[in-house]
Write a protein that holds these residues in place. Sequence first.
Motif, PDB file in Angstrom:
ATOM      1  N   VAL A 352       0.864  -1.180   0.000  1.00 20.36           N
ATOM      2  CA  VAL A 352       0.000   0.000   0.000  1.00 20.36           C
ATOM      3  C   VAL A 352       0.899   1.228   0.000  1.00 20.36           C
ATOM      4  CG1 VAL A 352      -1.891  -1.151   1.203  1.00 20.36           C
ATOM      5  CG2 VAL A 352      -0.136   0.036   2.521  1.00 20.36           C
ATOM      6  N   HIS A 353       0.317   2.381  -0.245  1.00 24.94           N
ATOM      7  CA  HIS A 353       1.096   3.615  -0.323  1.00 24.94           C
ATOM      8  C   HIS A 353       1.669   3.960   1.050  1.00 24.94           C
ATOM      9  CE1 HIS A 353       2.140   7.819  -1.186  1.00 24.94           C
ATOM     10  NE2 HIS A 353       2.084   7.461  -2.480  1.00 24.94           N
ATOM     11  N   GLN A 354       2.880   4.535   1.053  1.00 22.97           N
ATOM     12  CA  GLN A 354       3.534   4.836   2.322  1.00 22.97           C
ATOM     13  C   GLN A 354       2.740   5.853   3.142  1.00 22.97           C
ATOM     14  OE1 GLN A 354       7.705   5.463   2.121  1.00 22.97           O
ATOM     15  NE2 GLN A 354       7.908   6.085   4.252  1.00 22.97           N
ATOM     16  N   SER A 355       2.023   6.765   2.474  1.00 23.52           N
ATOM     17  CA  SER A 355       1.211   7.728   3.221  1.00 23.52           C
ATOM     18  C   SER A 355       0.113   7.018   4.008  1.00 23.52           C
ATOM     19  CB  SER A 355       0.606   8.761   2.270  1.00 23.52           C
ATOM     20  OG  SER A 355      -0.279   8.140   1.350  1.00 23.52           O
ATOM     21  N   THR A 356      -0.398   5.933   3.436  1.00 23.58           N
ATOM     22  CA  THR A 356      -1.410   5.142   4.137  1.00 23.58           C
ATOM     23  C   THR A 356      -0.802   4.484   5.368  1.00 23.58           C
ATOM     24  OG1 THR A 356      -2.612   4.712   2.082  1.00 23.58           O
ATOM     25  CG2 THR A 356      -3.045   3.225   3.939  1.00 23.58           C
ATOM     26  N   ILE A 357       0.383   3.914   5.199  1.00 22.15           N
ATOM     27  CA  ILE A 357       1.070   3.295   6.339  1.00 22.15           C
ATOM     28  C   ILE A 357       1.322   4.327   7.428  1.00 22.15           C
ATOM     29  CG2 ILE A 357       3.213   2.206   7.103  1.00 22.15           C
ATOM     30  CD1 ILE A 357       1.438   0.314   5.590  1.00 22.15           C
ATOM     31  N   SER A 358       1.813   5.491   7.048  1.00 20.84           N
ATOM     32  CA  SER A 358       2.108   6.530   8.025  1.00 20.84           C
ATOM     33  C   SER A 358       0.859   6.949   8.782  1.00 20.84           C
ATOM     34  CB  SER A 358       2.715   7.742   7.310  1.00 20.84           C
ATOM     35  OG  SER A 358       2.974   8.778   8.236  1.00 20.84           O
ATOM     36  N   ARG A 359      -0.232   7.120   8.063  1.00 21.08           N
ATOM     37  CA  ARG A 359      -1.492   7.530   8.698  1.00 21.08           C
ATOM     38  C   ARG A 359      -1.998   6.473   9.670  1.00 21.08           C
ATOM     39  NH1 ARG A 359      -3.856   8.367   4.446  1.00 21.08           N
ATOM     40  NH2 ARG A 359      -5.143   6.493   4.233  1.00 21.08           N
ATOM     41  N   GLN A 360      -1.924   5.205   9.268  1.00 15.09           N
ATOM     42  CA  GLN A 360      -2.454   4.129  10.121  1.00 15.09           C
ATOM     43  C   GLN A 360      -1.540   3.858  11.318  1.00 15.09           C
ATOM     44  OE1 GLN A 360      -5.284   3.755   9.629  1.00 15.09           O
ATOM     45  NE2 GLN A 360      -5.933   3.151   7.579  1.00 15.09           N
ATOM     46  N   VAL A 361      -0.239   4.035  11.136  1.00 12.02           N
ATOM     47  CA  VAL A 361       0.678   3.897  12.267  1.00 12.02           C
ATOM     48  C   VAL A 361       0.404   4.985  13.300  1.00 12.02           C
ATOM     49  CG1 VAL A 361       3.098   4.145  12.968  1.00 12.02           C
ATOM     50  CG2 VAL A 361       2.498   2.655  11.051  1.00 12.02           C
ATOM     51  N   THR A 362       0.059   6.181  12.837  1.00 12.50           N
ATOM     52  CA  THR A 362      -0.282   7.266  13.767  1.00 12.50           C
ATOM     53  C   THR A 362      -1.478   6.882  14.629  1.00 12.50           C
ATOM     54  OG1 THR A 362       0.587   8.973  12.284  1.00 12.50           O
ATOM     55  CG2 THR A 362      -1.020   9.670  13.926  1.00 12.50           C
ATOM     56  N   VAL A 363      -2.479   6.275  14.024  1.00  9.83           N
ATOM     57  CA  VAL A 363      -3.655   5.832  14.791  1.00  9.83           C
ATOM     58  C   VAL A 363      -3.250   4.772  15.814  1.00  9.83           C
ATOM     59  CG1 VAL A 363      -5.911   4.697  14.651  1.00  9.83           C
ATOM     60  CG2 VAL A 363      -5.248   6.379  12.911  1.00  9.83           C
ATOM     61  N   LEU A 364      -2.422   3.839  15.406  1.00  5.63           N
ATOM     62  CA  LEU A 364      -1.976   2.783  16.317  1.00  5.63           C
ATOM     63  C   LEU A 364      -1.134   3.350  17.450  1.00  5.63           C
ATOM     64  CD1 LEU A 364      -1.069   0.062  13.657  1.00  5.63           C
ATOM     65  CD2 LEU A 364      -2.910  -0.102  15.353  1.00  5.63           C
ATOM     66  N   ARG A 365      -0.325   4.364  17.161  1.00  6.28           N
ATOM     67  CA  ARG A 365       0.475   5.005  18.213  1.00  6.28           C
ATOM     68  C   ARG A 365      -0.444   5.672  19.230  1.00  6.28           C
ATOM     69  NH1 ARG A 365       5.086   8.878  16.018  1.00  6.28           N
ATOM     70  NH2 ARG A 365       5.510   8.945  18.263  1.00  6.28           N
ATOM     71  N   ARG A 366      -1.448   6.375  18.755  1.00  7.80           N
ATOM     72  CA  ARG A 366      -2.357   7.077  19.661  1.00  7.80           C
ATOM     73  C   ARG A 366      -3.120   6.123  20.560  1.00  7.80           C
ATOM     74  NH1 ARG A 366      -4.781  11.471  15.297  1.00  7.80           N
ATOM     75  NH2 ARG A 366      -3.009  12.942  15.380  1.00  7.80           N
ATOM     76  N   SER A 367      -3.354   4.926  20.082  1.00  8.26           N
ATOM     77  CA  SER A 367      -4.061   3.939  20.894  1.00  8.26           C
ATOM     78  C   SER A 367      -3.118   3.172  21.809  1.00  8.26           C
ATOM     79  CB  SER A 367      -4.801   2.949  19.987  1.00  8.26           C
ATOM     80  OG  SER A 367      -3.888   2.161  19.245  1.00  8.26           O
ATOM     81  N   GLY A 368      -1.811   3.428  21.710  1.00  4.62           N
ATOM     82  CA  GLY A 368      -0.847   2.769  22.571  1.00  4.62           C
ATOM     83  C   GLY A 368      -0.446   1.382  22.137  1.00  4.62           C
ATOM     84  N   LEU A 369      -0.788   0.981  20.910  1.00  5.31           N
ATOM     85  CA  LEU A 369      -0.510  -0.381  20.457  1.00  5.31           C
ATOM     86  C   LEU A 369       0.845  -0.519  19.763  1.00  5.31           C
ATOM     87  CD1 LEU A 369      -4.015  -1.496  19.128  1.00  5.31           C
ATOM     88  CD2 LEU A 369      -3.019  -1.763  21.408  1.00  5.31           C
ATOM     89  N   VAL A 370       1.418   0.585  19.274  1.00  2.00           N
ATOM     90  CA  VAL A 370       2.750   0.541  18.683  1.00  2.00           C
ATOM     91  C   VAL A 370       3.525   1.770  19.142  1.00  2.00           C
ATOM     92  CG1 VAL A 370       1.881  -0.656  16.626  1.00  2.00           C
ATOM     93  CG2 VAL A 370       2.248   1.834  16.559  1.00  2.00           C
ATOM     94  N   GLU A 371       4.839   1.706  18.998  1.00  3.78           N
ATOM     95  CA  GLU A 371       5.717   2.842  19.229  1.00  3.78           C
ATOM     96  C   GLU A 371       6.691   2.948  18.065  1.00  3.78           C
ATOM     97  OE1 GLU A 371       7.648   2.656  22.987  1.00  3.78           O
ATOM     98  OE2 GLU A 371       5.850   3.246  24.114  1.00  3.78           O
TER      99      GLU A 371
END
Length: 397
Positions: A352-371
């Motif tokens: 998938v496009h890197q912008s999509t990855i970046s956006r979804q990683v941001t959501v996961l960071r905010r939920s505390g599931l990734v760093e």
Amino acid sequence: MFRHSTVANALCALRISYDSGMSSPWPDLAATRPPQTLRIGQPTLAATVPTAMLLVDYALNQNSLPDAEVTALAESLPADLVSASWPIRASMAHGAVLRAVLLHQLPVGHPGHRDWPALRGWIAGWTDAFVNGVIDFGCDSVMHYQQRRDPEPTAAEIAPRSTPSTAVRRDGPEVLRAWAIPDPDERAAELLDPRGFRHTLLDLLDAIWDGWLGEAWHATLPDLLSAAAPAPTPPGCSAEQWITLVTGLRPDPSYAEIADHARDVVVMPTVGLGRSLSLFADQQTWVLFSPQHQPDRSPNNATGRTGISLGNLGQLAPALTALGDKTRLAIVLQLLDRGPLSMQQLTDALEVHQSTISRQVTVLRRSGLVEVDGDRRVAVQRPAIRHAAETLLATLD
């Protein structure tokens, strides 16, 4: 620390609230500590009103709640009141700080324990100096948790201050920044205005009382009084067993450990908690619960349904929402399988496009599931995912 997306991870200072389900700070002193005092407290608005404030703050931050009516109330609050109350909710740690203040400062026998107009009048009568002391205590509590400051603050020793303390002037912006409140440096000035603080606090509590709590309190007060009836403590009863006998709910391991190391445990009925338990400490350790039925208090009843800690329940919505998207779930599965990965590696793996990855990683960071580490690699937070899964499983018990 207390970011909106992970606000249920830690409510405030260690002596103020353990609703987050944090581990016990006390070592095992079983051989030397004195016998525990285990008792049932009478229902009081001193605990119920700020707990309702805490629940509403959870709802405003999209956390899971045990009562759908509170979510509906939060959604109906005027936007200007929600915005105006941000500094108050931050410095009062959702409501946990206010809860300690009311329980320690409201005189025994005061009609405000049962009557909202009386309690409201008592709060409205706080002097500016006392409000300054409350704000100082709240900021100190938040900063104590963040920096492990000593000594630990207690609401029993609030000192009135003729002017805002140096600590509030210094730490106010950091307290608001910790809660991810917009314009923290500018809005910290509101913590220096005791009259405005008191006025907005009463507006918020009025909205909570009129929108839900008043009707719930009066409808359930007979059940609360019945649940607070004295009960004999079985010989050798631990705090964990006592909580289960009184509430019909078995505290989760983190709550059980804290309670078993406390000297004075007070179990108290309130409204709006459903199957959740709310544990907090300030000199005493309180465990709040909402009676669902008359529990079996016989000594043989040593087990019960799991009483999910309020903080653990609150974490479910952000975690499950984050995992509910197929791309975010795929990212997490990749990280679980392969370990930390760069954004480019995730992009290549998922095509998938890197912008999509970046956006979804941001959501996961905010939920505390990734760093994301210093090398910009994304790492999954296994304990957070395991914690959410275990909490969800506990709801089936």
